[in-house]
Design a protein around this motif. Structure first.
Motif, PDB file in Angstrom:
ATOM      1  N   LYS A   1       0.739  -1.238   0.215  1.00 26.87           N
ATOM      2  CA  LYS A   1      -0.095  -0.097   0.135  1.00 26.87           C
ATOM      3  C   LYS A   1       0.860   1.144  -0.067  1.00 26.87           C
ATOM      4  O   LYS A   1       0.347   2.277  -0.380  1.00 26.87           O
ATOM      5  N   ASP A   2       2.084   1.263   0.370  1.00 24.22           N
ATOM      6  CA  ASP A   2       3.046   2.325   0.539  1.00 24.22           C
ATOM      7  C   ASP A   2       3.629   2.661  -0.753  1.00 24.22           C
ATOM      8  O   ASP A   2       4.728   3.578  -0.926  1.00 24.22           O
ATOM      9  N   VAL A   3       3.552   1.700  -1.734  1.00 29.93           N
ATOM     10  CA  VAL A   3       4.804   1.754  -2.899  1.00 29.93           C
ATOM     11  C   VAL A   3       4.000   2.658  -3.931  1.00 29.93           C
ATOM     12  O   VAL A   3       2.828   2.313  -4.207  1.00 29.93           O
TER      13      VAL A   3
ATOM     14  N   ASP B   1       8.489   5.059  -6.128  1.00 30.14           N
ATOM     15  CA  ASP B   1       9.192   4.191  -5.579  1.00 30.14           C
ATOM     16  C   ASP B   1       9.991   3.196  -6.632  1.00 30.14           C
ATOM     17  O   ASP B   1      10.979   2.531  -6.495  1.00 30.14           O
ATOM     18  N   ILE B   2       9.053   2.956  -7.725  1.00 25.34           N
ATOM     19  CA  ILE B   2       9.645   2.290  -8.871  1.00 25.34           C
ATOM     20  C   ILE B   2       8.955   2.699 -10.102  1.00 25.34           C
ATOM     21  O   ILE B   2       7.812   3.467  -9.903  1.00 25.34           O
TER      22      ILE B   2
ATOM     23  N   GLU C   1      12.354  -7.507  -5.192  1.00 23.31           N
ATOM     24  CA  GLU C   1      13.694  -7.336  -5.673  1.00 23.31           C
ATOM     25  C   GLU C   1      14.104  -5.922  -5.484  1.00 23.31           C
ATOM     26  O   GLU C   1      15.250  -5.703  -5.019  1.00 23.31           O
ATOM     27  N   PHE C   2      13.316  -4.894  -5.720  1.00 25.60           N
ATOM     28  CA  PHE C   2      13.619  -3.798  -5.763  1.00 25.60           C
ATOM     29  C   PHE C   2      13.152  -2.678  -5.025  1.00 25.60           C
ATOM     30  O   PHE C   2      13.671  -1.475  -4.738  1.00 25.60           O
ATOM     31  N   VAL C   3      11.943  -3.106  -4.299  1.00 26.96           N
ATOM     32  CA  VAL C   3      11.273  -1.828  -3.395  1.00 26.96           C
ATOM     33  C   VAL C   3      11.442  -2.515  -1.885  1.00 26.96           C
ATOM     34  O   VAL C   3      11.717  -1.595  -0.919  1.00 26.96           O
ATOM     35  N   VAL C   4      10.585  -3.867  -1.620  1.00 25.87           N
ATOM     36  CA  VAL C   4      10.556  -4.106  -0.326  1.00 25.87           C
ATOM     37  C   VAL C   4      11.872  -4.796   0.219  1.00 25.87           C
ATOM     38  O   VAL C   4      12.416  -5.643  -0.433  1.00 25.87           O
TER      39      VAL C   4
END
Length: 453
Positions: free
Chosen positions: A331-333, A379-380, A450-453
Motif C-alpha cells: 500500500k505504501d509503494v 518508488d518504482i 527485488e527492488f522495493v521491499v
C-alpha cells in the motif's frame, strides 16, 4: 717417293667446294636448331599465354563466384534479419492482447466471491491462454534456433527465485488435476550461482508442464541440488511413462508420443526439441528413466559456477501446497507506469490496486513520463518497450540524462520481446529490471521484492 706418288692430289677448287659444303651444312644445322628452339619457345609462350588465359578465366570465375557468394550471404543475413524482425513483431503483437486476456483472468480468479461454475470456466480460459503463450514462446525459440541465434546469457542469480517461480507457476495447474506437486531442495544447497536463470527456468518448466499434462493421478515432484560444479534437477512423476522406442525420438521436433491416446492433450511437439537444444548449448545433459505405466524421471544437469557460497537454503524447502505466500501488501509503494496501449494501462493498474498500491500514475507516452518524474517522487517506474514517437529504451535513456526528483529510482522495462534480445540495450541504458508480456501478478510481486521491499 713411291708412296708419295700414291696420295692423289686434291684439286684446290674441289677442296674449296668441300669446305663451303661443310660450312653450309653447319649453317643449315644451326638454322634448324634455331628454328626448333624458336618453335619450342613459341610453344612455351603459347602454353604460358593459354595458362594465363585460363588463370584469368578462373580468376574471373572465382571473382564472380565470390561476388555471388557475398550477395547470397548478404541476402541470407537480410532474410534472417527480416525473419527475426517479423517474429519479434508477431511475438509482440500476440503478447499484447494476451496480456489483456491473462491479466483480466488473474484479477477475476483472485475474487473469492465468484461462483464455482464461473471459476471453472475462467480456469479453462486461463489454461487456453497459457497454452497459446507456450506456443508463442516455442515459435520464437524455433525461429532463433533456425537462425543460430538462440543465445545464452549467464548472470549471477539466486536459485531460490527460480525454484519459487517454478512452484508458483505450476501449483495451480497441478491443483486442477488434483496432483501432489512439490519443489524440493536439499538443505544447505548453495543458491548463489552463475548461469542463465531464464534458460534454466525454461528448460525445467517444459519438463514440469509435460509431467503434469501426462499424469492423471498421483504426483509430480521436482528435486533440486547443486553438486560440485553442476546444477542437477530431477522431475519425477507417476504418469503414463515412456516406451523404449519413445525415448529414442523424444527430443526430435514435432514429436508427440501416443498421439491417438493423448489427442486431448495440447502441444505441438516442439518443447522437448527446444529443451534438448538449450541443454546442449549450455554444456549440460538430459537423461530419461521411464517405463510405460510406471512414470518418468527426467534428470537435467547443467554446469554452473558458485558465486556466493554463503547464500544457501537453510530449510528442506519443500514447496508443497501449504507453502506460505509472499507478502503481497504494497500500500505504501508509489508507482509510475508508461504504456501506449489502454488495455495494458488498465490491467496493470488493476493488478497494482489488487496488491494494495493505491498511488499509481499512468501515462501513455515517454514524454509525459519524463514530465512526471520532474513533478513527483516514485518508488518504482515501469516503461513499455514499444511506444510510438519515443520508445521505452529512448525514454529511459532520456530519464538518465537530466536531473530530476527520481534519480536512482529503479526502472523496469515492460516488453513483448524476450529479455535476451534487449539485454545489451538494458545494460547500456541503465535499466534495472525486466517484465515480459503477458505480465502476471506474481511477476510484479517478485519485482517489488527485488527492488522495493
Amino acid at each position: 717417293a713411291h708412296h708419295k706418288d700414291l696420295i692423289p692430289e686434291v684439286d684446290p677448287m674441289t677442296a674449296n667446294i668441300n669446305e663451303c659444303a661443310n660450312v653450309v651444312w653447319l649453317l643449315l644445322y644451326i638454322f634448324i636448331i634455331v628454328q626448333i628452339q624458336k618453335i619450342l619457345y613459341q610453344r612455351e609462350r603459347d602454353k604460358i599465354a593459354q595458362s594465363d588465359l585460363q588463370q584469368n578465366a578462373m580468376n574471373q570465375e572465382l571473382t564472380s563466384a565470390n561476388i555471388e557468394l557475398q550477395e547470397s550471404s548478404r541476402l541470407l543475413e537480410e532474410t534472417l534479419e527480416n525473419q527475426k524482425n517479423f517474429v519479434n513483431a508477431v511475438n509482440h503483437e500476440l503478447r499484447t492482447p494476451l496480456n489483456g486476456i491473462i491479466g483480466n483472468l488473474e484479477i477475476l480468479l483472485a475474487d473469492n466471491t465468484i461462483e464455482p461454475v464461473l471459476y471453472r470456466d475462467l480456469m479453462s480460459i486461463n489454461q487456453s491462454a497459457d497454452d497459446l503463450l507456450v506456443l508463442v514462446n516455442d515459435m520464437l525459440d524455433c525461429a532463433k534456433l533456425d537462425s543460430g541465434k538462440l543465445d545464452i546469457y549467464p548472470e549471477d542469480f539466486d536459485l531460490k527465485r527460480v525454484t519459487d517461480s517454478l512452484y508458483n507457476s505450476y501449483r495451480g495447474m497441478a491443483e486442477r488435476k488434483h496432483l501432489d506437486f512439490s519443489v524440493m531442495v536439499e538443505p544447505g544447497t548453495v543458491c548463489g550461482i552463475y548461469s542463465d536463470p531464464h534458460r534454466i527456468t525454461q528448460i525445467v518448466s517444459n519438463i514440469i508442464s509435460n509431467a503434469i499434462k501426462y499424469t492423471s493421478k498421483g504426483f509430480v515432484k521436482v528435486l533440486v541440488d547443486v553438486k560440485g560444479k553442476n546444477l542437477v534437477v530431477n522431475v519425477i512423476d507417476s504418469g503414463q511413462g515412456i516406451s523404449e522406442k519413445g525415448k529414442e525420438i523424444l527430443f526430435e521436433p514435432y514429436t508427440r508420443l501416443n498421439e491417438k491416446q493423448n489427442a486431448d492433450i495440447q502441444g505441438t511437439g516442439l518443447g522437448l526439441s527446444i529443451v534438448g537444444s538449450l541443454v546442449e548449448r549450455m554444456g549440460g545433459t538430459i537423461t530419461v528413466e521411464s517405463e510405460l505405466g510406471a512414470g518418468s524421471d527426467f534428470e537435467i544437469t547443467i554446469p554452473v559456477r558458485v558465486t556466493r557460497p554463503n547464500l544457501f537454503y537453510s530449510s528442506p524447502r519443500a514447496n508443497d501446497m501449504t507453502q506460505q505466500k509472499k507478502h503481497t501488501d504494497f500500500k505504501d509503494v508509489k508507482v509510475l507506469y508508461a504504456d501506449d496501449t489502454p488495455t495494458n494501462l488498465l490491467i496493470f493498474k488493476r493488478i497494482l490496486n489488487s496488491l494494495g498500491c493505491s498511488d499509481v500514475d499512468v501515462v501513455d507516452n515517454g514524454f509525459d513520463l519524463l514530465n512526471k518524474v520532474s513533478e513527483s517522487e516514485y518508488d518504482i517506474i515501469f516503461v513499455d518497450h514499444m511506444m510510438p514517437r519515443m520508445d521505452g529504451i529512448q525514454t529511459i535513456r532520456k530519464f538518465h540524462s537530466f536531473e530530476h526528483r527520481n534519480r536512482g529510482v529503479p526502472i523496469v522495462l515492460f516488453s513483448g520481446v524476450s529479455k535476451e534480445s534487449v539485454k545489451k540495450q538494458m545494460e547500456e541504458t541503465g535499466i534495472d529490471g525486466f517484465l515480459s508480456k503477458p505480465v502476471k501478478r506474481q511477476d510484479i510481486v517478485d519485482i517489488f521484492h527485488e527492488f522495493v521491499v
